[in-house]
Design a protein around this motif. Structure first.
Motif, mmCIF file in Angstrom:
data_model
loop_
_atom_site.group_PDB
_atom_site.id
_atom_site.type_symbol
_atom_site.label_atom_id
_atom_site.label_comp_id
_atom_site.label_asym_id
_atom_site.label_seq_id
_atom_site.Cartn_x
_atom_site.Cartn_y
_atom_site.Cartn_z
ATOM 1 N N ARG A 148 -2.877 -9.157 9.143
ATOM 2 C CA ARG A 148 -2.276 -7.972 9.063
ATOM 3 C C ARG A 148 -2.792 -6.264 9.316
ATOM 4 N NH1 ARG A 148 2.124 -11.151 6.242
ATOM 5 N NH2 ARG A 148 0.696 -10.665 4.671
ATOM 6 N N TYR A 149 -3.198 -6.597 8.217
ATOM 7 C CA TYR A 149 -3.725 -5.299 7.409
ATOM 8 C C TYR A 149 -5.695 -5.211 7.552
ATOM 9 C CZ TYR A 149 0.307 -4.276 5.688
ATOM 10 O OH TYR A 149 1.508 -4.471 5.308
ATOM 11 N N PRO A 176 2.482 2.485 9.948
ATOM 12 C CA PRO A 176 1.872 0.542 9.109
ATOM 13 C C PRO A 176 2.833 -0.271 9.270
ATOM 14 C CG PRO A 176 2.521 2.463 7.292
ATOM 15 C CD PRO A 176 2.427 3.619 8.625
ATOM 16 N N ARG A 177 2.027 -1.627 9.330
ATOM 17 C CA ARG A 177 3.170 -2.901 9.443
ATOM 18 C C ARG A 177 4.331 -2.753 7.929
ATOM 19 N NH1 ARG A 177 1.430 -8.571 11.410
ATOM 20 N NH2 ARG A 177 0.455 -7.407 13.182
ATOM 21 N N LYS A 178 5.291 -3.036 7.852
ATOM 22 C CA LYS A 178 6.430 -2.963 6.936
ATOM 23 C C LYS A 178 6.782 -4.717 6.760
ATOM 24 C CE LYS A 178 6.705 1.608 5.506
ATOM 25 N NZ LYS A 178 7.477 2.823 5.073
ATOM 26 N N GLY A 193 -7.557 -0.550 0.907
ATOM 27 C CA GLY A 193 -8.190 0.628 1.567
ATOM 28 C C GLY A 193 -6.999 0.834 2.754
ATOM 29 N N ALA A 194 -6.273 0.068 2.714
ATOM 30 C CA ALA A 194 -5.577 -0.305 4.701
ATOM 31 C C ALA A 194 -3.838 1.035 4.329
ATOM 32 C CB ALA A 194 -5.038 -1.818 4.807
ATOM 33 N N GLN A 195 -3.895 1.588 5.141
ATOM 34 C CA GLN A 195 -2.857 2.803 5.145
ATOM 35 C C GLN A 195 -1.311 1.342 5.211
ATOM 36 O OE1 GLN A 195 -2.781 5.679 8.107
ATOM 37 N NE2 GLN A 195 -0.847 4.455 8.690
ATOM 38 N N VAL A 196 -0.641 0.998 4.385
ATOM 39 C CA VAL A 196 0.446 0.400 4.554
ATOM 40 C C VAL A 196 1.951 1.182 4.417
ATOM 41 C CG1 VAL A 196 -0.776 -1.441 3.515
ATOM 42 C CG2 VAL A 196 0.504 -0.139 1.548
ATOM 43 N N GLY A 197 1.876 2.309 4.435
ATOM 44 C CA GLY A 197 3.104 3.240 4.065
ATOM 45 C C GLY A 197 3.867 2.875 3.085
ATOM 46 N N GLU A 198 4.916 3.749 2.251
ATOM 47 C CA GLU A 198 5.959 4.343 1.439
ATOM 48 C C GLU A 198 6.175 2.581 1.277
ATOM 49 O OE1 GLU A 198 4.940 6.740 -0.751
ATOM 50 O OE2 GLU A 198 3.599 7.193 1.482
ATOM 51 N N ASP A 199 6.395 2.652 -0.023
ATOM 52 C CA ASP A 199 7.278 1.811 -0.470
ATOM 53 C C ASP A 199 8.684 1.654 -0.627
ATOM 54 O OD1 ASP A 199 5.231 -0.819 -1.211
ATOM 55 O OD2 ASP A 199 5.169 0.760 -3.573
#
Length: 199
Positions: A148-149, A176-178, A193-199
Motif C-alpha cells: 500500500r506504500y 497519502p493512504r490512511k 521512507g513512505a509518505q503516510v500523513g500525520e497520525d
C-alpha cells in the motif's frame, strides 16, 4: 527466510551492492558518452549536427533514467532495513502498455490484493523486469515492504532488486493512504521512507 529484516540477510546486502555497482557504472557510462558525443561533434563537419542532436537528446534521457535508478538505491536499502522478505508472494504480470505489474496480498486483508508497477516510460522496455516478465521467465517474485506504500521486489536469491512504490506514498502533492491501515503499519511504512500523513 529467518531474518527479522531483509537487510540482515548477507545475500541481500551482496545483491544491493551488486545493484549499486551496476547502476553507478551505467550512470558514469552515460556521462562519459556525453564527452564522446562532444568529441564527435567537434571532429565532424558542422552540417552533421542535425544528426548528432537527436543522439544528444537520447543520451540525456537515458542519463536521467540512470540517475533516477542510482537515487533509488537509498530508498531500496531503507525498505530492506524495515521489512523482511516474503518469498514468492508477489505475482508478476506484463501489461499492455509494456510495463510490469506486481500483485501482492494486502497485509491486513490477505483475500484482497494491491498492485504496484514499474516501466511503461520511454526507454524502460529493456529493463530486466520488463523483459523477463514479457518472455514468461518470471511469474512470481520475492517482496519486502507494504504494497500500500513502498516495497522491494527481487528474483529468488535475492537478485535484481527493484524498489516499487504507490505514487501517493512518494508524491508530496498527493494525499497519502490512511483508510484501512493500522497505526503500526503506517509507522513501519514511514520508517521505510513512505509518505503516510500525520497520525
Amino acid at each position: 527466510m529467518h531474518h527479522k529484516t531483509g537487510w540482515e540477510d548477507p545475500a541481500t546486502r551482496h545483491a544491493w551492492r551488486r545493484t549499486a555497482l551496476f547502476r553507478c557504472a551505467a550512470l558514469v557510462g552515460w556521462i562519459l558518452s556525453f564527452f564522446a558525443w562532444l568529441f564527435a561533434v567537434v571532429m565532424t563537419p558542422a552540417w552533421l549536427l542535425v544528426l548528432w542532436l537527436p543522439v544528444l537528446l537520447v543520451g540525456i534521457w537515458y542519463a536521467l533514467l540512470a540517475l533516477i535508478a542510482v537515487a533509488a538505491l537509498t530508498g531500496t536499502r531503507r525498505v530492506l532495513r524495515v521489512y523482511p522478505w516474503q518469498v514468492g508472494i508477489a505475482e508478476v504480470r506484463s501489461k499492455k502498455n509494456g510495463s510490469t505489474q506486481f500483485v501482492v496480498p494486502n497485509p491486513d486483508r490477505p483475500e484482497k490484493t494491491v498492485s504496484l508497477g514499474c516501466g511503461g516510460m520511454i526507454g524502460t522496455g529493456r529493463h530486466f523486469w520488463v523483459r523477463a516478465v514479457k518472455s514468461g521467465r518470471l511469474t512470481t517474485a520475492w517482496f519486502a515492504g507494504n504494497p500500500r506504500y513502498v516495497g522491494v521486489v527481487a528474483t529468488p536469491g535475492p537478485q535484481n532488486l527493484l524498489r516499487v512504490a504507490q505514487r501517493e506514498a512518494t508524491d508530496s502533492r498527493m494525499s497519502p493512504r490512511k483508510r484501512g491501515v493500522s497505526p503500526e503499519a503506517r509507522a513501519l511504512a514511514r520508517a521505510a521512507g513512505a509518505q503516510v500523513g500525520e497520525d
